[in-house]
Scaffold this motif. Structure first.
Motif, mmCIF file in Angstrom:
data_model
loop_
_atom_site.group_PDB
_atom_site.id
_atom_site.type_symbol
_atom_site.label_atom_id
_atom_site.label_comp_id
_atom_site.label_asym_id
_atom_site.label_seq_id
_atom_site.Cartn_x
_atom_site.Cartn_y
_atom_site.Cartn_z
ATOM 1 N N ALA A 1 32.728 44.981 46.490
ATOM 2 C CA ALA A 1 32.672 45.934 45.166
ATOM 3 C C ALA A 1 33.450 45.297 44.319
ATOM 4 C CB ALA A 1 33.400 47.292 45.492
ATOM 5 N N THR A 2 33.030 45.466 43.027
ATOM 6 C CA THR A 2 33.551 44.967 41.746
ATOM 7 C C THR A 2 34.924 45.871 41.520
ATOM 8 O OG1 THR A 2 32.273 46.311 40.489
ATOM 9 C CG2 THR A 2 31.569 43.781 41.020
ATOM 10 N N THR B 1 35.534 53.365 39.436
ATOM 11 C CA THR B 1 34.810 54.493 39.005
ATOM 12 C C THR B 1 34.077 55.406 40.154
ATOM 13 O OG1 THR B 1 32.727 52.967 38.804
ATOM 14 C CG2 THR B 1 33.963 53.418 36.697
ATOM 15 N N ARG B 2 33.877 54.642 41.217
ATOM 16 C CA ARG B 2 33.143 55.240 42.326
ATOM 17 C C ARG B 2 34.186 55.559 43.484
ATOM 18 N NH1 ARG B 2 27.904 54.310 42.914
ATOM 19 N NH2 ARG B 2 27.935 56.023 44.770
ATOM 20 N N HIS B 3 35.195 55.000 43.558
ATOM 21 C CA HIS B 3 36.393 55.228 44.797
ATOM 22 C C HIS B 3 37.548 55.889 44.252
ATOM 23 C CE1 HIS B 3 33.632 53.215 47.519
ATOM 24 N NE2 HIS B 3 33.576 52.345 46.513
ATOM 25 N N ALA C 1 36.135 49.151 50.518
ATOM 26 C CA ALA C 1 35.131 48.518 49.642
ATOM 27 C C ALA C 1 35.548 47.179 48.934
ATOM 28 C CB ALA C 1 35.312 49.850 48.225
ATOM 29 N N LEU D 1 35.336 47.379 38.619
ATOM 30 C CA LEU D 1 34.771 48.486 37.941
ATOM 31 C C LEU D 1 34.328 49.702 39.013
ATOM 32 C CD1 LEU D 1 33.846 49.889 35.313
ATOM 33 C CD2 LEU D 1 32.016 48.475 35.211
ATOM 34 N N ARG D 2 33.440 49.119 39.916
ATOM 35 C CA ARG D 2 32.857 50.065 40.852
ATOM 36 C C ARG D 2 33.880 50.619 41.624
ATOM 37 N NH1 ARG D 2 27.947 50.939 43.222
ATOM 38 N NH2 ARG D 2 28.162 51.688 45.383
#
Length: 275
Positions: free
Chosen positions: A172-173, A179-181, A167, A175-176
């Motif tokens: 990907a940032t 929160t997502r990974h 990611a 924050l992403r």
């Protein structure tokens, strides 16, 4: 899970009972919990008062039902607030490391761990004054450290895995990625810790109320009921028995659920138990 672990079923059943008592207390309580009746003080359990009356003639069953509201509100609020602070602090320390980790993990958390949590909560409430909001803040201030350290350890372990590196390579940032990974992969131990933490919050609230630092009277609280019953321990033991049983069963329900969740969510435990 419930079929394989009878203690989980017992804990869930007890928790449902306490939640129902808290939600429907105005309809389940046979008397006003603050209504005084000095002519009927210290009555034993009877058909009119199933749990008896206290030293001011108040119905103990009604006060026990309304006391469930205070305990559950404190438990959910304290764990939610502690978990939110712990997620932010532990996530930043574990994800970025370096000086951020040094400040959060070495200085801040060690400073809070230097004092016992209950003493820190007592000092805070004694300074700010008793009240439901102050009790919640006091217990959250002393309880977020455990969640922060757990989150930090989990984030440090997950951020080195291949899907996080992929990611990051795709742009990907931070924050992403968090929160997502990372966050979805560290929820299991947090859920277990939160369930057990609610048991500790119920017990801590009862302790503060017993010391006169909880919700002010005439609001019913299990801890304040135990405090009021101290001088009548031998002549009217029912004053102590029913609120003490409520505290014990509520704490047991959260502990049973937490233990069951730990066994169910741990893949190694599930494989050994055949779940």
């Amino acid at each position: 899970m419930i079929r394989r672990q009878p203690l989980a079923a017992i804990g869930l059943a007890l928790l449902i009972v306490f939640v129902a008592c808290a939600v429907f207390a105005p309809w389940l309580a046979p008397w006003d919990p603050a209504q005084l009746d000095l002519t009927g003080r210290l009555m034993g359990p009877s058909w009119a008062h199933w749990f008896g009356t206290d030293q001011l003639g108040r119905d103990i069953l009604s006060r026990t039902l309304f006391g469930a509201r205070i305990s559950l509100v404190v438990a959910v609020s304290v764990v939610g607030l502690s978990l939110a602070v712990g997620l932010v602090a532990g996530g930043l320390a574990g994800f970025y490391g370096g000086w951020t980790d040094t400040v959060v993990n070495i200085y801040v958390t060690n400073a809070f761990l230097a004092l016992p949590g209950i003493l820190l909560a007592i000092a805070f409430v004694a300074f700010m004054g008793p009240g439901l909001g102050n009790v919640i803040l006091a217990l959250a201030i002393s309880g977020w450290v455990g969640y922060a350290r757990l989150v930090r350890a989990q984030v440090m372990a997950v951020k080195e895995r291949e899907f996080v590196e992929a990611a990051r390579a795709l742009g990907a940032t931070d924050l992403r990625i968090m929160t997502r990974h990372i966050l979805p992969n560290i929820l299991q131990p947090l859920i277990v810790q939160a369930a057990i933490g609610m048991a500790g919050a119920v017990l801590a609230e009862a302790t503060l109320s017993f010391l006169g630092l909880g919700v002010p009277p005439p609001t019913a609280s299990w801890g304040s009921m135990l405090n009021d019953a101290r001088s009548h321990l031998f002549d009217s033991p029912h004053l102590v028995f029913f609120p003490a049983m409520a505290v014990m069963l509520c704490v047991l329900s959260f502990n049973f659920i937490g233990d069951a969740l730990r066994d169910y969510l741990d893949p190694r435990t599930r494989m050994s138990a055949g779940l």
